[in-house]
Write an enzyme that holds these catalytic residues in place. Structure first.
Site, PDB file in Angstrom:
ATOM      1  N   HIS A 132       6.418  20.595  -8.439  1.00  0.00           N
ATOM      2  CA  HIS A 132       7.408  19.541  -8.533  1.00  0.00           C
ATOM      3  C   HIS A 132       7.580  18.525  -7.655  1.00  0.00           C
ATOM      4  CE1 HIS A 132       9.041  22.472 -11.564  1.00  0.00           C
ATOM      5  NE2 HIS A 132       8.760  23.273 -10.567  1.00  0.00           N
TER       6      HIS A 132
ATOM      7  N   SER B   3      -2.559  -7.993   1.486  1.00  0.00           N
ATOM      8  CA  SER B   3      -1.394  -8.551   0.601  1.00  0.00           C
ATOM      9  C   SER B   3      -1.660 -10.076   1.190  1.00  0.00           C
ATOM     10  CB  SER B   3      -0.150  -8.328   0.924  1.00  0.00           C
ATOM     11  OG  SER B   3       0.734  -8.946   0.566  1.00  0.00           O
TER      12      SER B   3
ATOM     13  N   LYS C 100       0.051  -5.479   5.213  1.00  0.00           N
ATOM     14  CA  LYS C 100      -0.151  -4.394   4.043  1.00  0.00           C
ATOM     15  C   LYS C 100      -1.750  -3.947   4.102  1.00  0.00           C
ATOM     16  CE  LYS C 100       1.791  -3.483   0.914  1.00  0.00           C
ATOM     17  NZ  LYS C 100       2.829  -3.566  -0.157  1.00  0.00           N
TER      18      LYS C 100
ATOM     19  N   GLU D 235      -5.920   2.869  -7.191  1.00  0.00           N
ATOM     20  CA  GLU D 235      -4.788   2.316  -8.132  1.00  0.00           C
ATOM     21  C   GLU D 235      -5.600   1.751  -9.445  1.00  0.00           C
ATOM     22  OE1 GLU D 235      -1.459  -0.164  -6.289  1.00  0.00           O
ATOM     23  OE2 GLU D 235      -2.587   0.113  -4.498  1.00  0.00           O
TER      24      GLU D 235
END
Ligand code: ARG
Length: 478
Positions: free
Chosen positions: A164, A285, A291, A298
């Site tokens: 979980h 970025s 970043k 992804e």
């Protein structure tokens, strides 16, 4: 209304028609834009067909020689980008056949004896997919190797195991990564199984009913490296289940890769800070200078969508199609091609990326200490002293609540405190409550004890080594 019509009508099948197709229809029905990818396999299939025809006396030796020579020219033209692909010739098969006839005359026109584009395309796509599958299986083995090697470096690196997404029990990073090795090995087995049904020769089925020429199908099968010939002509020209199976295996593989991707992304987030993926696999970025984004995982997570989409596309393409061949089947190619490309690229980039990940062991260890990861070990300790598991569970739950209120871990509780929950708890409990004590106690096959993990990984690596040798042999035999 004036119709836009292409003239002169030069279709291979135009003899029966009095009105030519419109430009729009021509564009709509042509497949050469994409099926030219099959060109070299089309030539390979044609050469085997021609050789067999000459062996059984349907073609002369001279015809076969001419065809061989002509095909060599065409192959060169295609490989050097000089081949003039024409939409008027609809698809890869007719483009090549017409060019052959331009080059060698009548012998080129005789090549299509005892054959139809229906069994021709069914053969081409199998040859293409078999070739790609062999390469994909090699990449997959290399990925498993990279994953197992990464895991081996961390056979005893402690991390929290989650259920979980809540800290559950301590595990090793090696164990966690080995789980992916297992998933990928099953993916490999599924591809291997898919290959068996894919590797049967449809040629000889002709349009749908077989042919009246005395073809030696077995011989063509041997020449093209198929395991066997198809047993029913209607089935062989019409079903694309082998492509559906390929996309199904690929979808599962992408699902597994998407799970790994998701974890790598989470682990690299500053909230977790478990790992850092190498710069070569991340991007920055354009607006936020601080970043470093895990773009590769992804994208893999995202690309799983298109592969699953192709599976759905092909299933729907096949659904309710009456026997035998229907033009619907021309739509099988782009999903197959795109699946092949997506899988091949994803496997290679993951293989390389897994060799370039820095692990923050301290952070992982710290995270494993939080969240009462060894609570189950305390319960098991009590069970071993004769307390029924359900009662032990209750006792430990109370101890956890007590520690949580004081914001300390279970092994920070004094022995006096612990004894309040059960007088059976002795000093040896501290050994049980440590991370290494917890890990080492799960010393059974499939468990997370570093000893077991090390053994499991070395078995994985030796299976992969054998697989790689076989896979390379297969590729070299082409
Ligand atoms: N381009 C076609 C395909 O990919 C080849 C088979 C055409 N057969 C036919 N009967 N029109 O399916």
């Amino acid at each position: 209304m004036q119709k836009k019509i292409s003239t002169p009508q030069s279709k291979t099948w135009s003899g029966r028609f009095s009105v030519p197709t419109t430009e729009l229809v021509k564009n709509y029905t042509a497949s050469v834009f994409f099926d030219k990818k099959l060109a070299l396999f089309d030539i390979q299939g044609s050469l085997a067909h021609a050789q067999m025809l000459s062996e059984v006396g349907v073609l002369t030796q001279k015809d076969f020689k001419e065809i061989t020579k002509g095909m060599a020219v065409i192959k060169k033209e295609i490989e050097t980008g000089q081949f003039n692909w024409s939409i008027d010739k609809e698809d890869v098969h007719l483009n090549i056949e017409r060019r052959l006839t331009d080059l060698i005359g009548d012998a080129g026109k005789r090549l299509h004896t005892g054959r139809s584009r229906n069994d021709q395309v069914a053969t081409d796509i199998r040859l293409y997919l078999r070739h790609q599958l062999d390469t994909i299986q090699l990449y997959l083995l290399e990925l498993i190797q990279a994953c197992a090697t990464f895991a081996e470096h961390h056979f005893d690196t402690v991390m929290p195991g989650f259920t979980h997404l809540q800290v559950a029990q301590p595990i090793t990073l090696g164990h966690h990564l080995h789980a992916y090795c297992e998933m990928f090995e099953r993916d490999f087995e599924r591809y291997e199984d898919c290959r068996k049904r894919l590797n049967r020769l449809p040629l000889g089925s002709a349009a749908l009913a077989g042919t009246s020429y005395p073809l030696n199908r077995q011989r063509v099968s041997e020449l093209l490296g198929f395991d066997d010939i198809s047993r029913n002509s209607l089935d062989a020209v019409s079903d694309r289940d082998f492509a559906i199976e390929f996309c199904s295996c690929s979808s599962l593989l992408m699902v597994h890769l998407s799970r790994l991707s998701e974890e790598l992304i989470l682990w690299m987030s500053p909230r977790f800070n478990f790992i850092e993926i190498g710069d070569a696999f991340c991007t920055g970025s354009s607006i936020m200078p601080q970043k470093k984004n895990p773009d590769v995982p992804e994208l893999a997570r995202g690309k799983s969508g298109r592969v699953i989409g192709h599976l759905m596309g092909l299933l729907t393409l096949m659904k309710s199609q009456p026997l035998a061949y229907n033009k619907d089947n021309q739509e099988d190619k782009e999903p197959i091609f795109d699946t092949v490309e997506t899988i091949s690229q994803t496997l290679q980039v993951f293989r390389d990326m897994l060799g370039d990940i820095k692990v923050h062991k301290d952070t992982m260890q710290q995270a494993a200490k939080e969240g009462f990861a060894t609570a189950t070990d305390l319960a098991d300790y009590l069970v071993k002293k004769g307390i029924p598991f359900r009662d032990a569970h209750e006792i430990v739950a109370k101890a956890v609540l007590y520690a949580e209120k004081r914001q300390i871990d279970l092994d920070d509780l004094s022995i006096e405190d612990l004894k309040k929950f059960s007088p059976l708890i002795e000093k040896d409990i501290y050994q049980v409550l440590t991370l290494s004590g917890s890990l080492n106690s799960r010393n059974l096959p499939g468990g997370t004890a570093p000893k077991q993990v090390k053994k499991a990984l070395s078995q994985t690596l030796s299976r992969v080594k054998k697989g790689l040798a076989l896979s390379q042999k297969r590729l070299l035999s082409r």
